[in-house]
Scaffold this motif. Structure first.
Motif, short mmCIF file in Angstrom:
data_model
loop_
_atom_site.label_atom_id
_atom_site.label_comp_id
_atom_site.label_asym_id
_atom_site.label_seq_id
_atom_site.Cartn_x
_atom_site.Cartn_y
_atom_site.Cartn_z
N PHE A 134 -5.09 8.36 11.89
CA PHE A 134 -4.95 6.97 12.31
C PHE A 134 -6.33 6.39 12.57
N ARG A 135 -6.37 5.08 12.64
CA ARG A 135 -7.62 4.38 12.91
C ARG A 135 -7.32 3.08 13.65
N PHE A 136 -8.37 2.50 14.20
CA PHE A 136 -8.29 1.16 14.77
C PHE A 136 -9.05 0.21 13.86
N GLU A 137 -8.58 -1.03 13.78
CA GLU A 137 -9.29 -2.04 13.01
C GLU A 137 -9.32 -3.35 13.79
N LYS A 138 -10.53 -3.85 14.02
CA LYS A 138 -10.71 -5.07 14.80
C LYS A 138 -10.50 -6.34 13.98
N SER A 139 -10.69 -6.25 12.66
CA SER A 139 -10.62 -7.42 11.80
C SER A 139 -9.22 -7.58 11.22
N ALA A 140 -8.59 -8.73 11.47
CA ALA A 140 -7.28 -9.00 10.89
C ALA A 140 -7.37 -9.12 9.38
N GLU A 141 -8.45 -9.66 8.88
CA GLU A 141 -8.64 -9.80 7.44
C GLU A 141 -8.68 -8.43 6.76
N ARG A 142 -9.41 -7.49 7.34
CA ARG A 142 -9.48 -6.15 6.74
C ARG A 142 -8.15 -5.43 6.83
N CYS A 143 -7.38 -5.71 7.87
CA CYS A 143 -6.06 -5.10 8.00
C CYS A 143 -5.15 -5.49 6.84
N LEU A 144 -5.30 -6.69 6.34
CA LEU A 144 -4.47 -7.14 5.22
C LEU A 144 -4.64 -6.21 4.02
N GLY A 145 -5.87 -5.87 3.70
CA GLY A 145 -6.12 -4.98 2.58
C GLY A 145 -5.63 -3.57 2.84
N LEU A 146 -5.78 -3.09 4.07
CA LEU A 146 -5.36 -1.74 4.40
C LEU A 146 -3.84 -1.59 4.39
N LEU A 147 -3.13 -2.70 4.65
CA LEU A 147 -1.67 -2.66 4.74
C LEU A 147 -0.96 -3.16 3.48
N GLN A 148 -1.68 -3.45 2.43
CA GLN A 148 -1.08 -4.09 1.27
C GLN A 148 -0.03 -3.24 0.57
N HIS A 149 -0.09 -1.91 0.70
CA HIS A 149 0.88 -1.03 0.05
C HIS A 149 2.03 -0.65 0.98
N HIS A 150 2.01 -1.14 2.21
CA HIS A 150 3.04 -0.76 3.17
C HIS A 150 4.25 -1.68 3.03
N SER A 151 5.42 -1.06 2.82
CA SER A 151 6.70 -1.77 2.77
C SER A 151 6.67 -2.91 1.76
N GLY A 152 6.16 -2.63 0.58
CA GLY A 152 6.16 -3.62 -0.49
C GLY A 152 5.30 -4.84 -0.23
N GLY A 153 4.30 -4.70 0.64
CA GLY A 153 3.42 -5.82 0.95
C GLY A 153 3.95 -6.76 2.00
N LYS A 154 5.20 -6.54 2.46
CA LYS A 154 5.80 -7.45 3.44
C LYS A 154 5.10 -7.38 4.80
N VAL A 155 4.59 -6.20 5.15
CA VAL A 155 3.91 -6.06 6.45
C VAL A 155 2.62 -6.87 6.45
#
Length: 278
Positions: free
Chosen positions: A240-261
């Motif tokens: 696991f990791r922490f991420e302070k940037s909401a923008e960077r989180c978008l890229g990190l989460l793009q494959h989660h649950s079909g992109g809906k997250v």
């Protein structure tokens, strides 16, 4: 004389409704994202639609409501945010058709959680919130060891998605839904995590966690995160990791649950609605 009938030409001026839809889409996807908006606009689960553990039992004719919701296969996810370190992301390496990617804690809402919610409240929207919130708390504990199951009505908050829109039927049911996925916020502190000394099996000393056994391994965050904040990860997550940037989180989460997250995160961080508790 022959009268010629003119064929009306379509107007090139879009309707008011179309203009509003276009403006909303452009507004959401061009606004700078901020976790502060997500936190500010989240509303208390305890006060939403009167959700409380002291609610009176629902009438017996409520079976159709929770049976319908169980058939819809709802999922619940939680944005776990630390005020200093950012959003908690779980590393997934076990999906066959996906590359290594990051996820939010969460998963499917169980039948038992819908059945329990139906016994406690008669309103369908409240049943859905209660069941999904309980599912989130259960999945959070199973995947990380963070335990808010006994305090979720106080600590878990409902995320406000921009435009309050979940699509289709959900648009009238819940404000934190997107394609049968429900989103919540949990603000955590250091006390919600395990510490290195907890690896001996004596249990965590924090108020948010529960006892661990002597065979459970504790994991520290990756990417330079605070090593003293540890989690008890499930087998489906490799770190696991922490991420302070909401923008960077978008890229990190793009494959989660079909992109809906990732879509929900963008909607929540761009939302300008006011907190219902204010």
């Amino acid at each position: 004389q022959h009268h010629r009938h003119r064929i009306p030409t379509p107007s090139l001026i879009p309707s008011r409704e179309v203009i509003i839809i276009i403006f909303t889409i452009v507004h959401v996807f061009t606004m700078p994202l901020s976790f502060e908006r997500l936190i500010r606009n989240a509303s208390s689960l305890q006060h939403h639609h009167g959700v409380d553990s002291t609610d009176a039992p629902a009438p017996d004719d409520n079976d159709n409501n929770h049976n319908h919701q169980r058939k819809e296969d709802y999922r619940g996810f939680v944005f776990v945010h630390h005020h200093q370190h950012g959003l908690l992301l779980l590393k997934c390496t076990r999906k066959r058709n996906k590359p290594i990617h990051y996820q939010l804690p969460g998963g499917h809402v169980d039948d038992a959680e819908f059945e329990d919610a139906a016994k406690r409240h008669s309103e369908r929207a409240v049943q859905l919130q209660m069941a999904a919130a309980n599912g989130c708390a259960r999945e959070l504990f199973e995947e990380t060891g963070i335990d808010v199951r006994q305090s979720l009505e106080r600590r878990l908050k409902i995320v406000q998605l921009h435009n309050g829109n979940g699509g289709g039927e959900q648009k009238q049911v819940v404000q934190n839904g997107l394609k049968h996925r429900m989103f919540y916020l949990l603000q955590v502190t250091d006390e919600d995590f395990f510490a290195p000394q907890d690896a001996d099996g004596d249990g965590a000393t924090g108020t948010g966690t529960s006892c661990i056994n002597s065979t459970t391994e504790l994991t520290s965050p990756e990417c330079g995160g605070p090593k003293e904040l540890m989690l008890k990860l499930s087998v489906e997550h490799a770190g696991f990791r922490f991420e302070k940037s909401a923008e960077r989180c978008l890229g990190l989460l793009q494959h989660h649950s079909g992109g809906k997250v990732a879509t929900a995160l963008r909607m929540a961080c761009a939302s300008e609605g006011e907190n219902e508790d204010d």
